[in-house]
Every structure is written in structure tokens, then in C-alpha cells.
Design a protein around this motif. Structure first.
Motif, PDB file in Angstrom:
ATOM      1  N   VAL B 244       0.824  -1.205   0.000  1.00  0.00           N
ATOM      2  CA  VAL B 244       0.000   0.000   0.000  1.00  0.00           C
ATOM      3  C   VAL B 244       0.861   1.259   0.000  1.00  0.00           C
ATOM      4  CG1 VAL B 244      -1.548   1.347   1.444  1.00  0.00           C
ATOM      5  CG2 VAL B 244      -2.044  -1.020   0.993  1.00  0.00           C
ATOM      6  N   VAL B 245       1.936   1.199   0.801  1.00  0.00           N
ATOM      7  CA  VAL B 245       2.822   2.360   0.851  1.00  0.00           C
ATOM      8  C   VAL B 245       3.375   2.654  -0.538  1.00  0.00           C
ATOM      9  CG1 VAL B 245       5.036   3.188   1.717  1.00  0.00           C
ATOM     10  CG2 VAL B 245       3.432   2.082   3.267  1.00  0.00           C
ATOM     11  N   ALA B 246       3.809   1.611  -1.234  1.00  0.00           N
ATOM     12  CA  ALA B 246       4.389   1.818  -2.562  1.00  0.00           C
ATOM     13  C   ALA B 246       3.328   2.266  -3.555  1.00  0.00           C
ATOM     14  CB  ALA B 246       5.054   0.536  -3.039  1.00  0.00           C
ATOM     15  N   LEU B 247       2.135   1.668  -3.462  1.00  0.00           N
ATOM     16  CA  LEU B 247       1.064   2.065  -4.371  1.00  0.00           C
ATOM     17  C   LEU B 247       0.659   3.509  -4.106  1.00  0.00           C
ATOM     18  CD1 LEU B 247      -1.255  -1.048  -4.598  1.00  0.00           C
ATOM     19  CD2 LEU B 247       0.221  -0.094  -6.351  1.00  0.00           C
ATOM     20  N   HIS B 248       1.012   3.987  -2.936  1.00  0.00           N
ATOM     21  CA  HIS B 248       0.642   5.346  -2.572  1.00  0.00           C
ATOM     22  C   HIS B 248       1.592   6.373  -3.167  1.00  0.00           C
ATOM     23  CE1 HIS B 248      -1.985   7.749  -0.169  1.00  0.00           C
ATOM     24  NE2 HIS B 248      -0.980   8.496   0.185  1.00  0.00           N
ATOM     25  N   PHE B 249       2.659   5.901  -3.770  1.00  0.00           N
ATOM     26  CA  PHE B 249       3.661   6.809  -4.319  1.00  0.00           C
ATOM     27  C   PHE B 249       3.047   7.810  -5.296  1.00  0.00           C
ATOM     28  CE2 PHE B 249       7.123   8.164  -6.989  1.00  0.00           C
ATOM     29  CZ  PHE B 249       8.167   8.313  -6.108  1.00  0.00           C
ATOM     30  N   GLY B 250       2.171   7.309  -6.164  1.00  0.00           N
ATOM     31  CA  GLY B 250       1.527   8.193  -7.140  1.00  0.00           C
ATOM     32  C   GLY B 250       0.704   9.275  -6.455  1.00  0.00           C
ATOM     33  N   ALA B 251      -0.043   8.865  -5.420  1.00  0.00           N
ATOM     34  CA  ALA B 251      -0.867   9.824  -4.687  1.00  0.00           C
ATOM     35  C   ALA B 251       0.008  10.854  -3.982  1.00  0.00           C
ATOM     36  CB  ALA B 251      -1.742   9.090  -3.678  1.00  0.00           C
ATOM     37  N   LEU B 252       1.143  10.373  -3.473  1.00  0.00           N
ATOM     38  CA  LEU B 252       2.060  11.276  -2.785  1.00  0.00           C
ATOM     39  C   LEU B 252       2.606  12.311  -3.763  1.00  0.00           C
ATOM     40  CD1 LEU B 252       3.101  11.464   0.109  1.00  0.00           C
ATOM     41  CD2 LEU B 252       5.142  10.275  -0.623  1.00  0.00           C
ATOM     42  N   LEU B 253       2.876  11.854  -4.971  1.00  0.00           N
ATOM     43  CA  LEU B 253       3.360  12.758  -6.005  1.00  0.00           C
ATOM     44  C   LEU B 253       2.282  13.804  -6.328  1.00  0.00           C
ATOM     45  CD1 LEU B 253       6.127  12.555  -7.338  1.00  0.00           C
ATOM     46  CD2 LEU B 253       5.015  11.539  -9.326  1.00  0.00           C
ATOM     47  N   SER B 254       1.029  13.350  -6.386  1.00  0.00           N
ATOM     48  CA  SER B 254      -0.076  14.297  -6.602  1.00  0.00           C
ATOM     49  C   SER B 254      -0.122  15.314  -5.475  1.00  0.00           C
ATOM     50  CB  SER B 254      -1.412  13.553  -6.655  1.00  0.00           C
ATOM     51  OG  SER B 254      -1.432  12.660  -7.725  1.00  0.00           O
ATOM     52  N   GLY B 255       0.018  14.810  -4.242  1.00  0.00           N
ATOM     53  CA  GLY B 255       0.019  15.705  -3.095  1.00  0.00           C
ATOM     54  C   GLY B 255       1.157  16.703  -3.172  1.00  0.00           C
ATOM     55  N   ALA B 256       2.309  16.230  -3.666  1.00  0.00           N
ATOM     56  CA  ALA B 256       3.461  17.118  -3.774  1.00  0.00           C
ATOM     57  C   ALA B 256       3.179  18.258  -4.751  1.00  0.00           C
ATOM     58  CB  ALA B 256       4.691  16.323  -4.215  1.00  0.00           C
ATOM     59  N   VAL B 257       2.424  17.967  -5.816  1.00  0.00           N
ATOM     60  CA  VAL B 257       2.090  19.028  -6.775  1.00  0.00           C
ATOM     61  C   VAL B 257       1.365  20.169  -6.056  1.00  0.00           C
ATOM     62  CG1 VAL B 257       0.758  19.617  -8.824  1.00  0.00           C
ATOM     63  CG2 VAL B 257       1.958  17.442  -8.725  1.00  0.00           C
ATOM     64  N   VAL B 258       0.367  19.800  -5.253  1.00  0.00           N
ATOM     65  CA  VAL B 258      -0.422  20.811  -4.548  1.00  0.00           C
ATOM     66  C   VAL B 258       0.433  21.557  -3.530  1.00  0.00           C
ATOM     67  CG1 VAL B 258      -2.418  21.190  -3.080  1.00  0.00           C
ATOM     68  CG2 VAL B 258      -2.476  19.422  -4.832  1.00  0.00           C
ATOM     69  N   VAL B 259       1.115  20.779  -2.689  1.00  0.00           N
ATOM     70  CA  VAL B 259       1.879  21.388  -1.602  1.00  0.00           C
ATOM     71  C   VAL B 259       2.982  22.284  -2.151  1.00  0.00           C
ATOM     72  CG1 VAL B 259       3.437  20.870   0.297  1.00  0.00           C
ATOM     73  CG2 VAL B 259       1.337  19.572   0.027  1.00  0.00           C
ATOM     74  N   GLU B 260       3.682  21.796  -3.183  1.00  0.00           N
ATOM     75  CA  GLU B 260       4.760  22.602  -3.754  1.00  0.00           C
ATOM     76  C   GLU B 260       4.217  23.876  -4.397  1.00  0.00           C
ATOM     77  OE1 GLU B 260       6.886  20.144  -6.432  1.00  0.00           O
ATOM     78  OE2 GLU B 260       7.720  18.865  -4.856  1.00  0.00           O
ATOM     79  N   THR B 261       3.031  23.774  -4.998  1.00  0.00           N
ATOM     80  CA  THR B 261       2.463  24.960  -5.632  1.00  0.00           C
ATOM     81  C   THR B 261       2.108  26.007  -4.587  1.00  0.00           C
ATOM     82  OG1 THR B 261       1.576  23.527  -7.337  1.00  0.00           O
ATOM     83  CG2 THR B 261       0.734  25.747  -7.285  1.00  0.00           C
TER      84      THR B 261
END
Lengths: 311, 317
Positions: B244-261
Motif C-alpha cells: 500500500v505504501v508503494a502504491l501510494h507513491f503516485g498519490a504522494l506525487l499528486s500531493g506534492a504538486v499541490v503542496v509545492e504549488t
């Protein structure tokens, strides 16, 4: 005679009543339902509030910019002097409509994929489930952003009115929202197709379409409701992110996400502006998650017998 | 085993190819292609000039042909030039990738370190007070819109209290402490949602294992709770958690888009957003593909790890 029997049978023993009671026993269900009800009522009464406070999305009053909460404006006014509460309710209408629409569309797509995969099995099943898992693992938001940035005029689709922007968000979000439902429906379909009543229907000569429609789909109502409820939260969240980034709902339509975009520019001047739209998104997502989770548990009573605590 | 790995690898490459084609086609549909922008900027350019320019850059060719040529070019290691930054895309991507890892790595680790003990403890006493509090916390965490949380944190810690910078990076040579001060708010924002999801998953996985007969047997032998969890429960419960943690990588990347913006953190997510809004095709494509490729690699690694940790799957292969 038959009337007396019917009268003596306790109506609350109907499965749906038992389900409702199991559901209502959980604080999560009550809190979630209350949150969603308040938000929906608010969205429905947007026009009423507009009349009541004499301020709508179009009525600018530059002399009353960024006023603090008062009797005339319970949540104050925004940077154009519009009533924040009225704006919030109007935005909520857009956000919730997109949320429900996107969730329904995603659930429909997911049901179709899940049914086909579960019913036909074999290579088609393997292929579809691979696809589902792949979409689930992809970095979703970057792809959503690209899709949202596509110029519809280049596809030969003119008429990019405000409604088109909302419709397009519904479709984009649904495009990525279906895998959860598809998985769920597939698992349930595989379990159902071995049941006696399905075998009986087939033995009686019912075709695939009829069995799927009359015998499988009705049994999926429960899990589908759960998936759709949870999806509403996810869709509202996705819409608000896209709108916040300037790629979702376009003016003159407003959503909670677009309200936050403007609020972010005012964090030094009027930090309170950021509070309400975000709170509304949070309440929607939380409400959908709580209610969906409680519904899932009520539908699957086995989860109640969770064994004894370990000391 | 090798066959399994090979199959996953081919599948991963296939997905990457599909995403590449879809992105290529979609990015061509974004408003303002470079020639159109040139024509609009210079009234002396006639439509004949525009057609000639399009032919010169091969833009008049059919989509699949352009994609093929682009693919060959990318495979030979040339990702093209960035329009926004005026430098080769590879040069632009490098530091941005590091900045994103500086955000995502600690965030993933922090979320796991918090979720594991809390999830295990909650699972040991289902319905207990700790379980209720933790559940409530998890629900709150993953229902919070991260960009709203980001704005609230900025208002509280930067505007009102003035303790932390509202975003961006410290000026060069600011030292580690300044870097960490800038990292803190984005890190907290990104970690919270992930923590909520991991927490619920750890709890569910541990609960499931606790109901197995072998756990009852181990407890009947008089094993302490700590030994039970370490020796018997975690070895079974952890592999699915890792997946699950690894499958969450994509979601984390999505989250990074928002947070970084929101925080103007100069990572991949912010870069992708800027590239798309700035019509920087080469950069947007490269960032998208890199993100997808990283996600697929993370999934592949999780798959391998899962096989190593779970003897049942190892036998089956």
C-alpha cells in the motif's frame, strides 16, 4: 386472516429496517449525514440567502470591501464587497453538483468495467483489472492538470461556457474515479455468479443481460452506494484542487476551490476569507467519508464481530 | 521469479508508453502552440509563413509520426530544450527532482513511523478509547484538503506568529537550519493525509492477522503482547502494508504538486504546474513521464519486496 398475520409481523424486522438501525447506531453515520444534510440544505437555500442579505455574486459594493462579520453580513464581505455567506452557498451548489455528478458518472463507469470483468472472466478480466490497478497507481493530479488544460476549441468543441467548464470537470474526475468501484463490483460479481439463484436463472434459460440486470445488479446496490458516497468526497476534493489551481471551474461560476484561490492572495489582508470555503470542503469530504464508512460496516455485519481485545 | 519480474517490467514499460502517447497527444491540445504564438506576436507573418514554419518543425505531420520521432529522440537521451528556462530539460529537472525527494522522502518516512505504532496499538483494542481517538484523527487527516491546510498553516505560523517562512527556499548559503525551517510547513502538510491513510491500513491489516487461529495459539502458550506482535503479527501484516505504501507513491506525487504549488517549493510538482501553464511542452512532457516512471518503479520495488517478505507468494512463483 392474512391481515392479522401481517399486522402481527413486526415491520422493523424487514432487512432494510435492520440495516437502517445498524447504520443509525453508529455515531459516524449520524455525524456524516448531519454534515452532508446541512451542506445540501445550504446549497439549496442559496437563492433565499441572496434575497435575504440583498447581495449576490453579481452585486459588487466596493465601499464595503472585506468587512468583518456583522448582522448584515454574518460571515463578512469579500474583496469585492459581496456577502461571504451568500458566495459560500452559491459556490457550494457548484461544488456539490460537480461532486455528486462526478461520483455517479465514476460509479457508472466502474460498474460497467467491474461487471464485464467479473462476469466474463478469463483474459478480458485480467486485462481490465490490470488497467484498473494501473490507473489506481498513476500519479493522478498531474494527469488531471494536463486534461484540464486541454483547449476544447482544438478538439473542435466550441461553446466553452461556464456550464461546459463544470461538465468537463465532472468528466475528467470521473475518468480517474472509476477504478475503486470497478474493483468492488468485480469482486462482488465473481462471488455472486456462483450462487444458486444465478445458476437457477441460467438453468431456466435466462441470458447474460437478464441475469446481470435482474440478479446481479440488485445485489450490488449496497456496495455501490458505499463506493458512490465515498467518491463524492473524493470528487469534491479533486474539483476543489483543480479549481484552486485555476484549471477547474471557470468564472463567472464559483466553487469552494476558486474562492480559496482568491483567499490565498488575501492571507495578509484578510486571513478569515480562507477559513469558510476550506471548512466547507473539509465538511463535505469528512461527511462523505464518515457516512460511507459507517454504511460499509452496516452492510457487512461480519465486521461487527471483531473478536476480543488483546491485552 | 525471473519470469515474474520480466513480466512486470514489460507491463511497466507498456504503461509508460501509453502514458507517453496520451500525454503527447493531450499536450498538443493545450492552448497556444509555439507557431500560433509567434504569428500572434508578429503581424508581418502571413499564414503562408506559418504553414512553412509548421512544415519546418514537422508540425504538419500526423500525430503518430510526430510521436514516433519524439520517442526516438527521447530514447537517444535528448529531452529537448525548455522554453521557460531556456536550458536543456535535463538540467532543469535534476535539481527539481532532488527538492521533491527532500520533501517526499521524509514525509513518507514520518507518516510510516507515526502510523505503525498508532495503528498497531489501535488494532490491539478495537473500540477502545485509543482506537476511537486514532480513528477520528485518521478521518480528519485524510479528509482535510491539503491546500487549505497549507493556507491555514501559513496564516498561523507565518502571518500571525511570524515563526516560519510562508514558502520558497532560503537564499543560497543559508545553511541547513534555514532549509529545514522552509521545509517544515510543506512537510507537515504533505505528511498528514498520508499518515491518515497508512494508519487506517495498518490498523486493518493488524486486526485481520489478530483473528487468525495461530495468534490465538500463540497467546494460549502465554506469549506477551509485545512478543506476539513482533514475532507473529507483524511478519504477516507488514507485506500488504508495504504494498500500500508503494502504491501510494503516485498519490504522494499528486500531493506534492499541490503542496509545492502553495508553498512555492521548487520541486517537480511545481515545475510541472508551471510548465503546463507556461506552454513549455518539452518540460511538461518530461516531468509527466518522469513522475509516471518513478511511480512504476516504486510499484515494481514493492512487488519484489512483497515477494521476498511473503513466503507464500515466493513458493507460488
Amino acid at each position: 386472516m392474512s391481515g392479522s398475520i401481517r399486522a402481527s409481523a413486526r415491520p422493523s424486522d424487514a432487512p432494510s429496517h435492520r440495516l437502517a438501525r445498524r447504520l443509525w447506531r453508529q455515531p459516524r453515520a449520524r455525524v456524516g449525514a448531519a454534515l452532508l444534510a446541512v451542506l445540501a440544505l445550504g446549497a439549496l437555500s442559496a437563492d433565499l440567502a441572496e434575497a435575504l442579505f440583498g447581495s449576490g455574486p453579481q452585486s459588487l459594493d466596493l465601499l464595503a470591501r472585506l468587512e468583518p462579520p456583522s448582522a448584515a453580513h454574518p460571515l463578512g464581505t469579500d474583496e469585492l464587497g459581496r456577502d461571504v455567506l451568500v458566495m459560500l452557498l452559491h459556490a457550494g451548489r457548484t461544488s456539490l453538483l460537480v461532486g455528486v455528478g462526478g461520483a455517479l458518472l465514476a460509479a457508472g463507469l466502474g460498474t460497467l468495467v467491474g461487471l464485464v470483468a467479473g462476469w466474463y472472466g478469463g483474459r478480458l478480466d485480467a486485462l481490465l483489472m490490470r488497467l484498473t490497478d494501473t490507473v489506481l497507481a498513476l500519479p493522478l493530479l498531474p494527469l488531471l492538470i494536463v486534461l484540464a488544460a486541454v483547449d476544447l476549441a482544438r478538439l473542435g468543441l466550441e461553446g466553452a461556457g461556464p456550464l461546459a467548464s463544470a461538465l468537463r470537470i465532472v468528466m475528467i474526475v470521473a475518468l480517474f474515479g472509476w477504478p475503486t468501484t470497478a474493483r468492488l463490483v468485480r469482486t462482488a460479481t465473481v462471488a455472486l455468479e456462483r450462487r444458486e439463484f444465478v445458476l437457477a436463472a441460467r438453468a431456466l434459460g435466462a441470458g447474460d443481460g437478464r441475469i446481470l440486470r435482474r440478479h446481479i445488479l440488485p445485489h450490488l446496490a449496497g456496495p455501490l452506494t458505499v463506493a458512490t458516497t465515498l467518491a463524492v468526497g473524493q470528487v469534491v476534493l479533486a474539483e476543489s484542487v483543480l479549481s484552486f489551481l485555476g484549471l477547474g471551474i471557470q468564472p463567472p461560476l464559483a466553487s469552494w476551490g476558486t474562492m480559496l484561490t482568491r483567499a490565498q492572495e488575501l492571507v495578509f489582508e484578510a486571513p478569515l476569507q480562507a477559513l469558510w470555503p476550506g471548512l466547507a470542503i473539509f465538511a463535505t469530504v469528512l461527511g462523505a467519508n464518515l457516512f460511507g464508512d459507517a454504511l460499509e460496516e452496516a452492510l457487512d455485519p461480519r465486521r461487527h464481530h471483531e473478536g476480543h481485545p488483546v491485552r | 521469479m525471473t519470469r515474474h519480474l520480466l513480466r512486470r517490467l514489460v507491463h511497466g514499460l507498456l504503461v509508460l508508453l501509453v502514458v507517453a502517447f496520451a500525454s503527447y497527444a493531450l499536450i498538443g491540445l493545450m492552448p497556444g502552440d509555439p507557431i500560433d504564438l509567434m504569428v500572434r506576436a508578429d503581424p508581418r507573418l502571413t499564414s503562408a509563413d506559418a504553414a512553412r514554419l509548421k512544415a519546418l518543425y514537422g508540425l504538419d505531420r500526423p500525430l503518430w509520426e510526430r510521436f514516433g520521432r519524439w520517442l526516438v529522440q527521447v530514447l537517444s537521451g535528448d529531452l529537448g530544450h525548455s522554453r521557460l528556462y531556456g536550458r536543456p530539460v535535463v538540467e532543469v529537472l535534476g535539481p527539481r527532482l532532488l527538492a521533491t525527494f527532500a520533501l517526499m522522502g521524509p514525509s513518507l518516512l514520518l507518516a510510516l513511523l507515526l502510523a505503525l505504532p498508532a495503528g498497531i496499538r489501535a488494532a490491539l483494542r478495537p473500540g477502545g478509547r485509543f482506537d476511537l481517538i486514532v480513528n477520528l484523527l485518521a478521518f480528519t487527516a485524510f479528509s482535510l484538503p491539503s491546500f487549505w491546510l497549507a493556507i491555514l498553516l501559513v496564516i498561523l505560523f507565518s502571518v500571525e506568529l511570524g515563526w516560519l517562512p510562508p514558502g520558497g527556499l532560503p537564499p543560497a548559503g543559508g545553511g541547513l537550519l534555514a532549509y529545514l525551517r522552509h521545509l517544515l510547513l510543506p512537510l507537515v502538510t504533505l505528511t498528514l493525509a498520508t499518515f491518515g491513510i497508512f494508519l487506517r491500513f495498518v490498523r486493518a491489516a493488524v486486526r485481520e492477522v489478530l483473528q487468525e487461529p495461530f495468534v490465538a495459539a500463540a497467546r494460549a502458550k502465554g506469549l506477551s503482547t509485545a512478543a506476539l506482535v513482533w514475532r507473529h503479527v507483524l511478519p504477516v501484516a507488514l507485506p500488504p502494508v508495504i504494498t500500500v505504501v508503494a502504491l501510494h507513491f503516485g498519490a504522494l506525487l499528486s500531493g506534492a504538486v499541490v503542496v509545492e504549488t502553495v508553498f512555492a517549493w521548487p520541486g517537480m510538482g511545481r515545475l510541472l504546474y508551471d510548465a503546463i501553464l507556461g506552454n513549455d511542452y518539452n518540460l511538461a512532457l518530461a516531468a509527466l513521464l518522469l513522475g509516471t516512471a518513478l511511480t512504476l518503479v516504486a510499484n515494481l520495488l514493492a512487488d519484489l519486496l512483497h515477494v521476498r517478505l511473503d513466503p507464500r507468494i515466493r513458493e507460488a512463483l
